[in-house]
Design an enzyme around this catalytic site. Structure first.
Site, PDB file in Angstrom:
ATOM      1  N   ALA A 177      56.329 -31.143 -95.223  1.00 56.20           N
ATOM      2  CA  ALA A 177      55.453 -30.773 -96.338  1.00 56.20           C
ATOM      3  C   ALA A 177      55.384 -31.913 -97.354  1.00 56.20           C
ATOM      4  O   ALA A 177      54.316 -32.244 -97.884  1.00 56.20           O
ATOM      5  CB  ALA A 177      55.950 -29.491 -97.010  1.00 56.20           C
ATOM      6  N   ASP A 178      56.528 -32.542 -97.632  1.00 57.65           N
ATOM      7  CA  ASP A 178      56.546 -33.707 -98.516  1.00 57.65           C
ATOM      8  C   ASP A 178      55.741 -34.854 -97.937  1.00 57.65           C
ATOM      9  O   ASP A 178      54.932 -35.487 -98.632  1.00 57.65           O
ATOM     10  CB  ASP A 178      57.986 -34.174 -98.732  1.00 57.65           C
ATOM     11  CG  ASP A 178      58.687 -33.452 -99.872  1.00 57.65           C
ATOM     12  OD1 ASP A 178      58.005 -32.899-100.746  1.00 57.65           O
ATOM     13  OD2 ASP A 178      59.929 -33.434 -99.881  1.00 57.65           O
ATOM     14  N   VAL A 179      55.975 -35.154 -96.666  1.00 57.84           N
ATOM     15  CA  VAL A 179      55.312 -36.297 -96.046  1.00 57.84           C
ATOM     16  C   VAL A 179      53.803 -36.112 -96.015  1.00 57.84           C
ATOM     17  O   VAL A 179      53.040 -37.023 -96.362  1.00 57.84           O
ATOM     18  CB  VAL A 179      55.854 -36.517 -94.615  1.00 57.84           C
ATOM     19  CG1 VAL A 179      55.028 -37.564 -93.868  1.00 57.84           C
ATOM     20  CG2 VAL A 179      57.307 -36.963 -94.673  1.00 57.84           C
TER      21      VAL A 179
END
Length: 413
Positions: A177-179
């Protein structure tokens, strides 16, 4: 020097989403100035082990997590809680093309470092805020971490073994999700940069982890919006293609990814069961999806007759997509991965070997290829250089700021 050579990025982000975006911009040639807290730095510097080891075999302050998203950057350690530190950020923002931050909503406004304040100093500034839930809405004030977002955004409900097999909702093995949020942010920044070339104006970009997570629910999300049925977890199976799964061979599991009816015919031929492709329950993909509970056990009985390497070799010859399930040792020794430059080595002065191995950038450009100019920096190692080059500060002025604890030059790092 890269397509973004000459572009200056002021990076006030930390953890993974923002650093992913800025590392990509740095790989493309931008000058990235990473703002860090004196004495501590990016939170991920402490997210280990593993840590890089020095020549004596001792752990350094450089965690593998930190190194995964911070190459091609210059570390400037500044206390932005102080008025002097805030003044430095304003001066740097006047020189910058892009600013990226992931502070809690309202934090930078209280410090006079919000978009409107910096826009008044530099109307060409592209200012990107990355947050868990966005700058507006009922959740805006909440902190957002990758794991929380994978849960709230629905991807965990689609990942893992089915309930009937004792499975539970499961997060991805990396901070996806961050990436992905970082990928969306970098796309938006590049679009804003192009707009600035045309209009001469910068703009504000609001990117949220939750929004981007929902955006990449893709076919599963639209399936729900289409028929109103909540998709179940299917383990490794595909919701709308069969057979498309991990299957157990006589020695280990491997992947078969039959994408169309012709490939299914060829699979059945290799498996010694050509009549299976003529069975009206399985001849078309839609029929195979409707009858997956009947077909999957048949495929599993067939694959169990031969070892995985046999299946992969024979199916590849027949043009049926298939492959192994590799661990990371196998990934980073794979001849295709190495050929494509996905494992790189950069000099690192604190490493016991004098270098550090990192994951390469997957973008291959014919005229302006990515470049790997510097390993992830030590905390504050570039403070003096950045202040001298960009703000034309003298050694005496820099020493005065250090004496006042406004900056850290990394001398003791």
């Amino acid at each position: 020097m890269g397509p973004l050579s000459g572009v200056v990025v002021l990076d006030l982000s930390r953890i993974l989403a923002g650093p992913t975006a800025t590392q990509l911009l740095g790989d493309l040639g931008a000058t990235v100035i990473k703002i860090e807290r004196p004495g501590k730095g990016d939170d991920t510097r402490g997210w280990g082990p593993p840590f890089l080891k020095d020549r004596e075999g001792r752990e350094t302050r450089e965690s593998a997590y930190y190194m995964s998203a911070n190459r091609n950057k210059r570390s400037l350690a500044v206390d932005i809680a102080s008025e002097g530190g805030q003044a430095l950020i304003r001066k740097l923002a006047e020189k910058a093309d892009i600013l990226i931050e992931n502070f809690k909503v309202g934090d930078l406004k209280r410090r006079g470092l919000d978009y409107e304040s910096l826009k008044a100093l530099n109307p060409r500034l592209i200012y990107c805020s990355i947050s868990g839930f966005g700058q507006s809405g009922p959740y805006a004030a909440r902190a957002g971490y990758d794991f929380l977002i994978q849960g709230m955004g629905g991807i965990m409900s689609l990942t893992g073994r089915p309930d009937e097999e004792g499975g539970e909702p499961t997060k991805a093995g990396v901070g996806i999700a961050d990436v992905m949020c970082g990928m969306y942010a970098s796309n938006a920044i590049l679009a804003a940069l192009h707009h600035r070339h045309v209009s001469g104006k910068g703009q504000y970009i609001d990117v949220a982890l939750l929004d981007t997570q929902v955006a990449w629910l893709i076919n599963q999300g639209v399936a729900y919006l289409t028929d109103g049925e909540v998709p179940p977890r299917r383990g490794n199976a595909h919701p709308t293609i069969v057979p498309y799964n991990a299957y157990r061979a006589s020695d280990r599991s491997f992947i078969i990814a039959v994408g169309n009816d012709a490939q299914f015919v060829r699979f059945c031929e290799v498996a010694g069961e050509p009549a299976l492709a003529e069975d009206p329950r399985f001849s078309k993909n839609a029929d195979r999806v409707r009858n997956r509970k009947e077909l999957e056990p048949i495929v599993e009985r067939l694959t169990a007759k031969q070892p995985a390497d046999w299946w992969i070799a024979e199916l590849e010859k027949a043009g049926v997509p298939c492959g192994p399930i590799n661990d990371l040792e196998q990934v980073f020794s794979d001849e295709q991965i190495l050929h494509r430059g996905m494992r790189i080595t950069l000099p690192h002065e604190t490493s016991g070997s004098g270098s550090v191995d990192l994951i390469g950038n997957p973008i291959k450009m014919s005229e302006t290829p990515v470049t790997y100019r510097a390993a992830p920096p030590r905390l504050g190692q570039d403070t003096a250089h950045v202040l001298s080059r960009f703000l034309e500060m003298s050694d005496e002025e820099i020493a005065d700021l250090k004496a006042k604890n406004i900056i850290d030059t990394g001398d003791d790092a």
